[in-house]
Design a protein around this motif. Structure first.
Motif, PDB file in Angstrom:
ATOM      1  N   ASN A 146       0.878  -1.209  -0.032  1.00 33.78           N
ATOM      2  CA  ASN A 146      -0.091   0.108   0.037  1.00 33.78           C
ATOM      3  C   ASN A 146       0.859   1.338  -0.076  1.00 33.78           C
ATOM      4  OD1 ASN A 146      -1.278   2.412   1.279  1.00 33.78           O
ATOM      5  ND2 ASN A 146      -3.083   1.159   1.994  1.00 33.78           N
ATOM      6  N   HIS A 147       1.645   1.324   0.680  1.00 37.23           N
ATOM      7  CA  HIS A 147       2.793   2.476   0.908  1.00 37.23           C
ATOM      8  C   HIS A 147       3.566   2.841  -0.199  1.00 37.23           C
ATOM      9  CE1 HIS A 147       5.709  -0.111   2.929  1.00 37.23           C
ATOM     10  NE2 HIS A 147       6.702   0.794   2.413  1.00 37.23           N
TER      11      HIS A 147
ATOM     12  N   ASP B 184       0.589   5.472  -1.341  1.00 39.43           N
ATOM     13  CA  ASP B 184       0.939   6.393  -0.574  1.00 39.43           C
ATOM     14  C   ASP B 184       0.146   6.315   0.747  1.00 39.43           C
ATOM     15  OD1 ASP B 184       2.365   8.439   0.380  1.00 39.43           O
ATOM     16  OD2 ASP B 184       1.488   9.905  -0.774  1.00 39.43           O
ATOM     17  N   GLU B 185       0.234   5.137   1.457  1.00 40.89           N
ATOM     18  CA  GLU B 185      -0.796   5.091   2.734  1.00 40.89           C
ATOM     19  C   GLU B 185      -2.129   5.507   2.560  1.00 40.89           C
ATOM     20  OE1 GLU B 185       1.725   6.526   5.954  1.00 40.89           O
ATOM     21  OE2 GLU B 185       3.685   6.121   5.353  1.00 40.89           O
ATOM     22  N   ASN B 186      -2.830   4.983   1.935  1.00 36.43           N
ATOM     23  CA  ASN B 186      -4.369   5.155   1.546  1.00 36.43           C
ATOM     24  C   ASN B 186      -4.535   6.520   0.915  1.00 36.43           C
ATOM     25  OD1 ASN B 186      -4.290   2.961   3.153  1.00 36.43           O
ATOM     26  ND2 ASN B 186      -5.133   4.151   4.995  1.00 36.43           N
TER      27      ASN B 186
ATOM     28  N   LEU C 122      -4.772   0.850   5.498  1.00 38.14           N
ATOM     29  CA  LEU C 122      -3.808   0.813   6.729  1.00 38.14           C
ATOM     30  C   LEU C 122      -4.831   1.454   7.754  1.00 38.14           C
ATOM     31  CD1 LEU C 122      -0.597   1.242   5.262  1.00 38.14           C
ATOM     32  CD2 LEU C 122      -1.324  -0.708   6.049  1.00 38.14           C
TER      33      LEU C 122
ATOM     34  N   THR D  93      -4.678   2.994  11.810  1.00 39.84           N
ATOM     35  CA  THR D  93      -3.673   3.010  13.248  1.00 39.84           C
ATOM     36  C   THR D  93      -4.634   2.791  14.399  1.00 39.84           C
ATOM     37  OG1 THR D  93      -4.715   5.425  13.200  1.00 39.84           O
ATOM     38  CG2 THR D  93      -2.446   5.190  12.235  1.00 39.84           C
TER      39      THR D  93
ATOM     40  N   ASP E 247      -0.022  -5.009   4.382  1.00 38.30           N
ATOM     41  CA  ASP E 247       0.114  -3.747   3.796  1.00 38.30           C
ATOM     42  C   ASP E 247       0.678  -3.990   2.325  1.00 38.30           C
ATOM     43  OD1 ASP E 247       1.326  -1.574   2.622  1.00 38.30           O
ATOM     44  OD2 ASP E 247       2.697  -1.095   4.237  1.00 38.30           O
TER      45      ASP E 247
ATOM     46  N   TYR F 113       4.802   4.464  10.467  1.00 37.90           N
ATOM     47  CA  TYR F 113       4.414   5.172   9.266  1.00 37.90           C
ATOM     48  C   TYR F 113       4.380   6.665   9.305  1.00 37.90           C
ATOM     49  CZ  TYR F 113       3.322   0.529   7.246  1.00 37.90           C
ATOM     50  OH  TYR F 113       3.322  -0.671   6.823  1.00 37.90           O
TER      51      TYR F 113
ATOM     52  N   MET G  60       1.729   8.205   8.697  1.00 38.71           N
ATOM     53  CA  MET G  60       0.278   8.353   9.132  1.00 38.71           C
ATOM     54  C   MET G  60       0.353   7.993  10.637  1.00 38.71           C
ATOM     55  SD  MET G  60      -1.477   4.677   7.499  1.00 38.71           S
ATOM     56  CE  MET G  60      -3.077   5.186   8.164  1.00 38.71           C
TER      57      MET G  60
END
Length: 348
Positions: A172-173, A177-179, A212, A214, A221, A280, A282
């Motif tokens: 994903n990252h 780019d982390e969602n 992802l 938190t 991922d 991350y 985020m």
């Protein structure tokens, strides 16, 4: 009662391909004789281009690339006889060889066999930051920051399929780019951090990512991007070859991977059910039941930029994990079964 060996007992002769140790020494001496005669260092001034692409010639000093001991063949048929083997770039027809260039049929009474092997060249380790077409797992891949605040690159993990379509699999990252990126965002090979060109190097479009979180625990991922066409990607992992299906990771399993930053590395699985917290942009993200790997030979298994690499069992090339994080000493990976199930895809 202890057993005793009679002083008159004879030792069994050591044999090599059915010959005595004495005859084996004769073959080794004959091999060394020819090796000293024909395999000499290149003269000063010979360029790398000349070494890799020599001019074809029947002259032994230019044509011979190896001397060994092996089975003699006659018209492609194994004879069962041992011979001193002369390995040549080109095996010329008898009427094409000047008398001065002829090789002996025997040496010290032992048969000589000439075998064509071509030109030996080193197998170079590919540079994962280069541009590959078709693009291959193990190479540099990434997105473009829509705000142009940074450039990045991660690793193309594997080719996966769904409904007859081919997709790039990574984290994903690495792809989303982390969602943050919208579905349809362009994916480039090579990644822009490695010199990729947004105008010419698009190979896929972001199709799906597993969000992802938190809050709570995550399992994967991962994300996929549909290839612009099926022929622009190839399933063979750089240097390693194609995955041979998948398998569950196991403690003490020997694994390997090819990543954008560290290239080829080998490692050992130390845990398959570790819960970890990973930092991350985020925030801290917690994962459950992850694979832990340590590198071999005193080297780390991975480094920044290797995220997205497919991890395979050595010896079988069965995929076991998708690399996504780590430290200077340990690498963390999702179980490949969890990744494929979450995305609803299969390995190509």
């Amino acid at each position: 009662m202890a057993t005793k060996k009679s002083s008159s007992a004879r030792k069994t002769a050591v044999t090599v391909f059915g010959i005595s140790s004495g005859d084996a020494s004769r073959y080794r001496a004959a091999k060394q004789n020819l090796s000293n005669k024909y395999l000499k260092p290149a003269a000063a001034g010979v360029t790398a281009l000349a070494a890799l692409n020599p001019i074809a010639s029947s002259k032994p000093q230019q044509n011979i690339v190896g001397i060994g001991i092996g089975e003699k063949e006659s018209k492609g048929i194994a004879t069962g006889l041992l011979a001193v083997k002369v390995l040549v770039r080109v095996k010329y027809a008898d009427d094409q060889i000047p008398d001065a260039d002829r090789l002996p049929a025997t040496i010290n009474g032992l048969p000589v066999d000439v075998e064509q092997v071509g030109t030996f060249r080193r197998f170079a380790m590919p540079n994962p930051r280069n541009k590959f077409r078709p693009a291959q797992p193990g190479c540099s891949v990434g997105f473009q920051d829509p705000h142009n605040q940074f450039t990045m690159a991660g690793t193309f993990g594997a080719v996966v399929r769904r409904g007859g379509k081919s997709f790039v699999l990574s984290n994903n990252h690495v792809l989303a780019d982390e969602n943050k990126l919208p579905i349809g965002s362009p994916i480039f090979q090579r990644g822009l951090l490695d010199g990729g060109n947004p105008a010419t190097d698009r190979i896929a479009s972001l199709t799906q990512f597993i969000p992802l979180n938190t809050v709570g625990k995550n399992k994967v991922d991962c994300a996929i991007a549909q290839a612009t066409n099926n022929s622009i990607v190839k399933k063979d992992v750089l240097f390693i070859g194609p995955p041979n299906g998948s398998a569950p990771a196991a403690i003490d399993m020997q694994v390997h991977k090819f990543g954008r930053t560290t290239g080829y590395r080998t490692g050992r699985v130390t845990s398959i059910e570790t819960d970890v917290t990973v930092g991350y942009e985020m925030g801290n993200v917690t994962f459950e039941n992850q694979i832990l790997i340590v590198g071999r030979n005193g080297q780390p298994f991975s480094a920044a930029g290797d995220s997205g690499s497919l991890i395979l069992e050595r010896g079988t090339n069965r995929a076991v994990g998708l690399l996504f994080a780590g430290s200077t000493s340990h690498t963390i990976a999702n179980h490949i079964g969890d990744v494929l199930a979450a995305l609803g895809v299969t390995l190509a």
